[in-house]
Scaffold this active site. Structure first.
Site, PDB file in Angstrom:
ATOM      1  N   HIS A 134      -7.091   4.587   1.587  1.00 36.53           N
ATOM      2  CA  HIS A 134      -6.466   4.275   0.292  1.00 36.53           C
ATOM      3  C   HIS A 134      -6.541   5.423  -0.702  1.00 36.53           C
ATOM      4  O   HIS A 134      -6.189   5.259  -1.871  1.00 36.53           O
ATOM      5  CB  HIS A 134      -7.091   3.013  -0.303  1.00 36.53           C
ATOM      6  N   ASP A 147     -13.466   7.102   5.742  1.00 30.47           N
ATOM      7  CA  ASP A 147     -12.116   6.579   5.910  1.00 30.47           C
ATOM      8  C   ASP A 147     -11.393   6.665   4.560  1.00 30.47           C
ATOM      9  O   ASP A 147     -11.739   5.955   3.610  1.00 30.47           O
ATOM     10  CB  ASP A 147     -12.212   5.129   6.411  1.00 30.47           C
ATOM     11  N   ASN A 155       0.827  -1.212   0.000  1.00 28.19           N
ATOM     12  CA  ASN A 155       0.000   0.000   0.000  1.00 28.19           C
ATOM     13  C   ASN A 155       0.862   1.262   0.000  1.00 28.19           C
ATOM     14  O   ASN A 155       0.365   2.351   0.229  1.00 28.19           O
ATOM     15  CB  ASN A 155      -0.898   0.033   1.240  1.00 28.19           C
ATOM     16  N   LYS A 189      -0.005   4.070   4.579  1.00 30.38           N
ATOM     17  CA  LYS A 189      -0.158   3.628   3.188  1.00 30.38           C
ATOM     18  C   LYS A 189       0.599   4.597   2.291  1.00 30.38           C
ATOM     19  O   LYS A 189       1.833   4.591   2.329  1.00 30.38           O
ATOM     20  CB  LYS A 189      -1.640   3.449   2.908  1.00 30.38           C
ATOM     21  N   HIS A 203     -13.841  -1.714   6.175  1.00 31.93           N
ATOM     22  CA  HIS A 203     -12.690  -2.390   6.772  1.00 31.93           C
ATOM     23  C   HIS A 203     -13.031  -2.991   8.140  1.00 31.93           C
ATOM     24  O   HIS A 203     -13.871  -2.482   8.873  1.00 31.93           O
ATOM     25  CB  HIS A 203     -11.584  -1.339   6.923  1.00 31.93           C
ATOM     26  N   SER A 216     -10.747  -0.986   0.121  1.00 29.34           N
ATOM     27  CA  SER A 216      -9.394  -1.543   0.164  1.00 29.34           C
ATOM     28  C   SER A 216      -9.218  -2.821  -0.641  1.00 29.34           C
ATOM     29  O   SER A 216      -8.128  -3.110  -1.099  1.00 29.34           O
ATOM     30  CB  SER A 216      -8.977  -1.777   1.611  1.00 29.34           C
ATOM     31  N   GLU A 234     -15.886   4.105   3.308  1.00 23.80           N
ATOM     32  CA  GLU A 234     -14.525   4.401   2.859  1.00 23.80           C
ATOM     33  C   GLU A 234     -14.635   5.222   1.593  1.00 23.80           C
ATOM     34  O   GLU A 234     -15.673   5.197   0.921  1.00 23.80           O
ATOM     35  CB  GLU A 234     -13.775   3.086   2.586  1.00 23.80           C
TER      36      GLU A 234
HETATM   37  C1  LIG Z   1      -5.388  -0.236   6.426  1.00 21.50           C
HETATM   38  C2  LIG Z   1      -6.726   0.282   6.795  1.00 21.50           C
HETATM   39  C3  LIG Z   1      -7.042   0.645   8.105  1.00 21.50           C
HETATM   40  C4  LIG Z   1      -6.098   0.375   9.236  1.00 21.50           C
HETATM   41  O1  LIG Z   1      -5.017   1.207   9.214  1.00 21.50           O
HETATM   42  P1  LIG Z   1      -3.639   0.726   9.915  1.00 21.50           P
HETATM   43  O2  LIG Z   1      -2.884   1.982  10.027  1.00 21.50           O
HETATM   44  O3  LIG Z   1      -3.046  -0.267   9.003  1.00 21.50           O
HETATM   45  O4  LIG Z   1      -4.027   0.144  11.237  1.00 21.50           O
HETATM   46  C5  LIG Z   1      -8.254   1.245   8.349  1.00 21.50           C
HETATM   47  N1  LIG Z   1      -9.154   1.429   7.361  1.00 21.50           N
HETATM   48  C6  LIG Z   1      -8.904   1.039   6.096  1.00 21.50           C
HETATM   49  C7  LIG Z   1      -9.928   1.244   5.050  1.00 21.50           C
HETATM   50  C8  LIG Z   1      -7.692   0.452   5.784  1.00 21.50           C
HETATM   51  O5  LIG Z   1      -7.447   0.036   4.539  1.00 21.50           O
END
Ligand SMILES: *Cc1c(COP(=O)(O)O)cnc(C)c1O
Length: 392
Positions: free
Chosen positions: A218, A215, A48, A249, A134, A190, A186
């Site tokens: 990505h 969120d 990522n 990421k 997620h 993801s 999101e």
């Molecule tokens: C990776 C991810 C998380 C978690 O983040 P980390 O920093 O890896 O704990 C939360 N939400 C989504 C959509 C993700 O892809």
């Protein structure tokens, strides 16, 4: 054998039988388009690290400077004596980056979702989730005790019906104080790499008086002007109540963050348990993230986004995907064991492309998840496209 060991052996056997067993593979190199995986160099299409920043000199320099200024450890939680200058600098930079009044960082994206959602909701409230959010958001929703309602992925009609239902439930005269409704989506999903219809979702949540948390894990660094995300690209970021992102990421470091009003941030400092009851992130992580936030907004950041999108378009056209929406290109295989076998064969041929299985995705929806980064070159993408042709 102890009874614990016996129980675990039986459970592990079941996991293995279902084609769902996983194990760790040591990577003996920095992150990059080629990684040393179990001692073997592989072309990496699983990361990522979308802009190729995880091993960038500016981030490493940022981490080293932070260590020299603030030390290796933080000694306590942020609220006790662990709130280093570097955390505050990072939060100011994030608020500035997202053009938001304030920001708060957490030690991971997972703990960001957990702390924020549980701080905002009680068991009297309602949380509406897209089917594909997620695991951190699902876990947070469960832990909050709120009534959970799930709508089919990106389905606006179903989303509106649930908003309507929650609104009528919450407006009953006996409901005092009025329960809340929080919708969580999101911006880029993801495991599917598609985008949420944010402008319509914002209109709908406003119409029914719900709150919206997005969120951008990505999309941060990848989408929108300056890499500010899909909210910014679609012009609705200031109407999103709670903007979340991760630092691990495209930002190449580790951690998570929330952007919103100063009142939201003040409230989270007082109520987000994963923030309060956890040692402050190490200065190195904050220093690297701070350098990344500056870099993604610079001319070099734009150049890296352009390279990333050139690679994404190249891979998508080679694989017959139309209109890629993000740096994530999934290839649905279906059967868990088949996906694992293909992934293993690709590894023998020198490519690291993980098989994503239940519980990360639904049963029978196993897939290869190809991610592109700005650090790949056109030749690498050509090679993976030919390796994948005929395998799915
Ligand atoms: C990776 C991810 C998380 C978690 O983040 P980390 O920093 O890896 O704990 C939360 N939400 C989504 C959509 C993700 O892809």
């Amino acid at each position: 054998m102890s009874s614990l060991d016996e129980a675990l052996r039986a459970e592990l056997d079941r996991i293995r039988m279902a084609g769902l067993h996983r194990s760790l593979n040591p990577i003996d190199s920095p992150q990059g388009p080629i990684v040393n995986f179990n001692g073997k160099p592989l072309l990496n299409f699983s990361s990522n690290d979308y802009l190729g920043l995880a091993n960038h000199p500016a981030l490493k320099e940022g981490a080293i400077e932070a260590i020299q200024r603030c030390g290796a450890g933080t000694g306590a939680s942020r609220l006790v004596c662990g709130s280093s200058g570097i955390h505050h600098q990072l939060e100011e930079a994030l608020a500035d980056f997202k053009r938001s009044p304030a920001a708060l960082t957490f030690s991971s994206g997972y703990s960001t979702a957990l702390g924020t959602i549980c701080a905002l909701l009680t068991k009297r409230d309602v949380i509406l989730l897209d089917k594909l959010v997620h695991a951190s958001i699902v876990d947070a929703a469960r832990l909050s005790g709120a009534t959970i309602r799930v709508f089919p992925h990106n389905n606006l009609e179903a989303f509106e019906r649930l908003l309507q239902w929650a609104d009528s439930r919450n407006s009953r005269p006996a409901s005092n104080p009025r329960p809340r409704t929080l919708a969580v989506v999101e911006s880029v999903y993801s495991m599917d790499g598609d985008r949420a219809p944010l402008p319509r979702m914002v209109e709908l949540k406003d119409k029914y008086g719900a709150w919206l948390m997005v969120d951008e894990a990505h999309a941060t660094g990848v989408l929108g002007p300056g890499g500010r995300g899909l909210g910014d690209e679609t012009g609705v970021s200031d109407r999103i109540d709670i903007q979340m992102g991760t630092l691990g990421k495209a930002l190449g470091a580790a951690g998570g963050f929330i952007c919103g009003t100063s009142r939201l941030i003040e409230y989270l400092v007082n109520r987000a348990r994963s923030f309060i009851f956890s040692t402050a992130p190490v200065p190195a992580a904050a220093g690297a993230a701070l350098a990344a936030v500056q870099l993604v907004q610079s001319a070099e950041g734009s150049r890296r986004r352009e390279s990333l999108w050139a690679r994404v378009r190249q891979a998508a056209s080679g694989l017959g995907h139309k209109e890629p929406a993000s740096a994530i290109l999934p290839m649905i295989i279906g059967d868990e064991s088949a996906a694992v076998q293909i992934s293993r064969r690709l590894r023998d041929e020198g490519f690291l492309i993980p098989a994503i299985r239940f519980p990360t995705v639904a049963r029978g929806q196993a897939r290869l998840r190809l991610t592109l980064t700005a650090a790949h070159d056109a030749g690498m993408v050509d090679r993976v496209v030919s390796a994948l042709s005929g395998k799915h």
